[in-house]
Design a protein around this motif. Sequence first.
Motif, PDB file in Angstrom:
ATOM      1  N   SER A   1      29.504   7.713  62.856  1.00  0.00           N
ATOM      2  CA  SER A   1      30.243   7.354  62.501  1.00  0.00           C
ATOM      3  C   SER A   1      31.428   7.194  64.021  1.00  0.00           C
ATOM      4  CB  SER A   1      31.261   7.470  61.462  1.00  0.00           C
ATOM      5  OG  SER A   1      31.446   8.201  60.172  1.00  0.00           O
ATOM      6  N   MET A   2      30.743   8.461  64.472  1.00  0.00           N
ATOM      7  CA  MET A   2      31.293   9.049  66.589  1.00  0.00           C
ATOM      8  C   MET A   2      30.100   8.017  67.413  1.00  0.00           C
ATOM      9  SD  MET A   2      32.149  12.621  64.832  1.00  0.00           S
ATOM     10  CE  MET A   2      32.334  12.806  67.008  1.00  0.00           C
ATOM     11  N   VAL A   3      29.097   7.904  66.711  1.00  0.00           N
ATOM     12  CA  VAL A   3      27.991   7.046  67.779  1.00  0.00           C
ATOM     13  C   VAL A   3      27.495   6.175  67.500  1.00  0.00           C
ATOM     14  CG1 VAL A   3      27.314   9.273  68.246  1.00  0.00           C
ATOM     15  CG2 VAL A   3      26.273   7.711  67.215  1.00  0.00           C
ATOM     16  N   GLY A   4      27.340   5.104  68.594  1.00  0.00           N
ATOM     17  CA  GLY A   4      26.725   3.727  68.344  1.00  0.00           C
ATOM     18  C   GLY A   4      25.492   4.197  67.722  1.00  0.00           C
ATOM     19  N   VAL A   5      24.905   2.826  67.812  1.00  0.00           N
ATOM     20  CA  VAL A   5      23.612   2.686  67.401  1.00  0.00           C
ATOM     21  C   VAL A   5      22.093   2.499  68.171  1.00  0.00           C
ATOM     22  CG1 VAL A   5      24.440   0.964  64.974  1.00  0.00           C
ATOM     23  CG2 VAL A   5      23.560   0.109  67.694  1.00  0.00           C
ATOM     24  N   GLU A   6      22.840   2.519  69.526  1.00  0.00           N
ATOM     25  CA  GLU A   6      21.866   3.105  70.436  1.00  0.00           C
ATOM     26  C   GLU A   6      21.550   4.174  71.316  1.00  0.00           C
ATOM     27  OE1 GLU A   6      25.592   2.270  72.163  1.00  0.00           O
ATOM     28  OE2 GLU A   6      24.698   1.561  70.819  1.00  0.00           O
ATOM     29  N   THR A   7      22.409   4.721  70.119  1.00  0.00           N
ATOM     30  CA  THR A   7      22.302   6.562  70.989  1.00  0.00           C
ATOM     31  C   THR A   7      21.040   6.817  70.403  1.00  0.00           C
ATOM     32  OG1 THR A   7      24.435   6.763  70.829  1.00  0.00           O
ATOM     33  CG2 THR A   7      23.352   8.695  70.343  1.00  0.00           C
ATOM     34  N   ARG A   8      20.065   7.808  70.477  1.00  0.00           N
ATOM     35  CA  ARG A   8      18.531   8.040  70.556  1.00  0.00           C
ATOM     36  C   ARG A   8      19.066   9.151  69.199  1.00  0.00           C
ATOM     37  NH1 ARG A   8      16.549  10.273  76.175  1.00  0.00           N
ATOM     38  NH2 ARG A   8      18.474  11.345  75.934  1.00  0.00           N
TER      39      ARG A   8
ATOM     40  N   PHE B   1      42.006  19.414  62.686  1.00  0.00           N
ATOM     41  CA  PHE B   1      41.224  18.257  61.502  1.00  0.00           C
ATOM     42  C   PHE B   1      40.269  17.042  61.886  1.00  0.00           C
ATOM     43  CE2 PHE B   1      45.280  19.163  59.766  1.00  0.00           C
ATOM     44  CZ  PHE B   1      44.614  19.637  58.054  1.00  0.00           C
ATOM     45  N   GLY B   2      39.883  17.434  63.137  1.00  0.00           N
ATOM     46  CA  GLY B   2      39.155  16.159  63.911  1.00  0.00           C
ATOM     47  C   GLY B   2      39.674  15.268  64.674  1.00  0.00           C
ATOM     48  N   ILE B   3      38.807  14.683  64.741  1.00  0.00           N
ATOM     49  CA  ILE B   3      39.422  12.892  65.524  1.00  0.00           C
ATOM     50  C   ILE B   3      38.541  11.730  64.689  1.00  0.00           C
ATOM     51  CG2 ILE B   3      38.158  11.577  67.772  1.00  0.00           C
ATOM     52  CD1 ILE B   3      39.398  13.818  68.317  1.00  0.00           C
ATOM     53  N   SER B   4      40.232  10.960  64.679  1.00  0.00           N
ATOM     54  CA  SER B   4      39.648   9.829  63.713  1.00  0.00           C
ATOM     55  C   SER B   4      38.476   8.645  64.377  1.00  0.00           C
ATOM     56  CB  SER B   4      40.807   9.138  63.980  1.00  0.00           C
ATOM     57  OG  SER B   4      41.075   7.987  63.577  1.00  0.00           O
ATOM     58  N   TYR B   5      37.681   8.694  63.014  1.00  0.00           N
ATOM     59  CA  TYR B   5      36.368   7.529  63.395  1.00  0.00           C
ATOM     60  C   TYR B   5      37.016   6.322  64.035  1.00  0.00           C
ATOM     61  CZ  TYR B   5      33.942  11.922  60.803  1.00  0.00           C
ATOM     62  OH  TYR B   5      33.412  12.328  60.239  1.00  0.00           O
ATOM     63  N   ARG B   6      38.155   6.022  63.335  1.00  0.00           N
ATOM     64  CA  ARG B   6      38.580   4.703  63.903  1.00  0.00           C
ATOM     65  C   ARG B   6      38.995   4.632  65.038  1.00  0.00           C
ATOM     66  NH1 ARG B   6      43.060   1.079  62.859  1.00  0.00           N
ATOM     67  NH2 ARG B   6      44.078   3.161  61.857  1.00  0.00           N
ATOM     68  N   LEU B   7      40.105   5.229  65.202  1.00  0.00           N
ATOM     69  CA  LEU B   7      40.793   5.098  66.976  1.00  0.00           C
ATOM     70  C   LEU B   7      40.926   6.202  67.838  1.00  0.00           C
ATOM     71  CD1 LEU B   7      44.797   5.231  64.570  1.00  0.00           C
ATOM     72  CD2 LEU B   7      42.845   3.559  65.939  1.00  0.00           C
ATOM     73  N   GLN B   8      39.450   6.949  67.291  1.00  0.00           N
ATOM     74  CA  GLN B   8      38.933   7.848  68.518  1.00  0.00           C
ATOM     75  C   GLN B   8      39.995   8.817  69.031  1.00  0.00           C
ATOM     76  OE1 GLN B   8      36.075   9.071  68.905  1.00  0.00           O
ATOM     77  NE2 GLN B   8      35.630   7.650  67.467  1.00  0.00           N
TER      78      GLN B   8
END
Length: 326
Positions: free
Chosen positions: A36-43, A76-83
């Motif tokens: 959820s935090m990275v893009g599909v191109e991340t290795r 509680f961390g970082i929002s996946y949607r709004l970062q």
Amino acid sequence: MLAFIIRRLAQSVLVMLFVALIAFVVFRYVGDPIASMVGVETRLEDQAIMRDRLGLNDPVIWQFLRFIGNAMQGEFGISYRLQQPVTELILSRLPATLELAFASATIAMVFGLTLGVFTALKPKSFLTGFVMAVSLIGVSLPTFLIGIGLIYIFAVELGWFPSFGRGETVQIGAWRTGLLTESGLRSLVLPAITLSLFQLTLIMRLVRAEMLEVLRTEYIRFARARGLSQRAIHFGHALKNTLVPVITITGLQLGSVIAFAIVTETVFQWPGVGSLFIVSVQVVDVPVMAAYLMFIALVFVLINLIVDILYYVVDPRLRVDAGSGK
């Protein structure tokens, strides 16, 4: 009294630990936080490094303890949607939800107590029958339907109030409020009425039933035999004893108002915590969902603790039982 408060605090801690476990399971096992935090191109190598940095490879018990420690600090961390940090998101939306909840609770308590006492003291009047019949609306109709109906009548047809939004707000320190502007107050009316109707009906019927029961007790008859005035009997004796169970229900309903303002906020597009949670569910923003769960649990625990203390203060039987060691 101190022992009573300590027992309630211990129970509250256990409840929060159990809720924290549920929130941790949601946070940890609903979806993949790395995906959820990275893009599909991340290795895959980079994903593995990030997973290790976030401690997701640690034993589950250590992850749970770390989650509790962070939650106690409001992290509680970082929002996946709004970062953005989840805590900042909730705090920015919290004033809107609290203002709506307390406005609704005020309406419900004032009108609920007043109408409950009136219908108990005048059980055979035409107005009592009318009020009891109309009160069925608050029980039978769902909240979203009441909200839509109020929008159609008072916003669309009559144009008296806005149909959505919070109106103009002003910043006072860390608190952004709409209570100091005309548009903010007008925007609050319809959502507050919508959210308060069910609570108002519940409180009114509870007060009426309890007061009718109290008025039939022996000590009320004895008070009448002593020649006390009707005002002293009704408000000095009957109402005071009626409020003992009402305090419990009203306190828990206040927690329900805050927790279940989701529907009202959605109907009126009210920018509160509830609408943030709905959007988070739609996009599976797990940190926000877990934080909301912890926030609502904390609200219920605190309100329940306050209600228990008030119940202890108001009801002398509890103090007698505690003094006798029962």
